[in-house]
Design a protein around this motif. Sequence first.
Motif, short mmCIF file in Angstrom:
data_model
loop_
_atom_site.label_atom_id
_atom_site.label_comp_id
_atom_site.label_asym_id
_atom_site.label_seq_id
_atom_site.Cartn_x
_atom_site.Cartn_y
_atom_site.Cartn_z
N THR A 10 0.82 -1.22 -0.13
CA THR A 10 0.05 -0.01 -0.07
C THR A 10 0.81 1.14 -0.09
O THR A 10 1.97 1.30 0.35
CB THR A 10 -0.76 -0.16 1.24
N ASN A 17 -5.47 0.62 -0.54
CA ASN A 17 -5.67 0.40 -1.77
C ASN A 17 -4.29 0.06 -2.44
O ASN A 17 -3.22 0.35 -1.79
CB ASN A 17 -6.17 1.37 -2.70
N PHE A 20 -4.51 0.89 -8.82
CA PHE A 20 -4.55 2.08 -9.08
C PHE A 20 -4.56 2.20 -10.53
O PHE A 20 -4.37 1.14 -11.48
CB PHE A 20 -3.46 2.87 -8.63
N ALA A 36 -6.84 5.58 -7.25
CA ALA A 36 -7.17 4.52 -6.81
C ALA A 36 -8.49 3.84 -7.39
O ALA A 36 -9.42 4.56 -7.75
CB ALA A 36 -7.54 4.31 -5.08
N GLU A 42 -8.94 9.16 -3.70
CA GLU A 42 -7.61 8.68 -3.38
C GLU A 42 -6.78 9.06 -4.68
O GLU A 42 -6.89 7.99 -5.30
CB GLU A 42 -7.51 7.42 -2.82
N ARG A 43 -5.93 10.08 -4.51
CA ARG A 43 -5.20 10.26 -5.83
C ARG A 43 -3.93 10.96 -5.56
O ARG A 43 -3.94 11.72 -4.72
CB ARG A 43 -5.99 10.77 -6.94
#
Length: 128
Positions: A10, A17, A20, A36, A42-43
């Motif tokens: 991770t 996550n 990706f 993600a 979530e980036r």
Amino acid sequence: MRAALKFVDTLPGLGPNRDFVLESVTGAEGLYRLTAERDADERLYLVDPSRCVDGYHPAIPEAALAHLALGPDEDPLVLVVVNPADGKPVVNLLAPILVNPSNGAAEQVILEGDDWPLRAALSRVGRN
């Protein structure tokens, strides 16, 4: 460019996550968005350091190369995380993200023994 990536482990700050999507940012050559698969909030933004940082040629740990299952003549794609700092972007040269373009395996590594900064100013943008 659009590619599915599976991280060996991770990423700090991005929850559990490991899957990706890496996408080129239109109109900004060498800039990528890493999102993600299961949570678009979530980036990270990543950049090809050869486009914006002079003299960045880190020694990649052999263990990281093995984790990516690179072939004998393959090199990883090396990307660095971009962060805002005081209104100007900086890049993390200490912990690049490595990608095997052939199989989508990816890993963020911490470079030990090198004196790369955690927050480096971009030395050039938009040039080769």
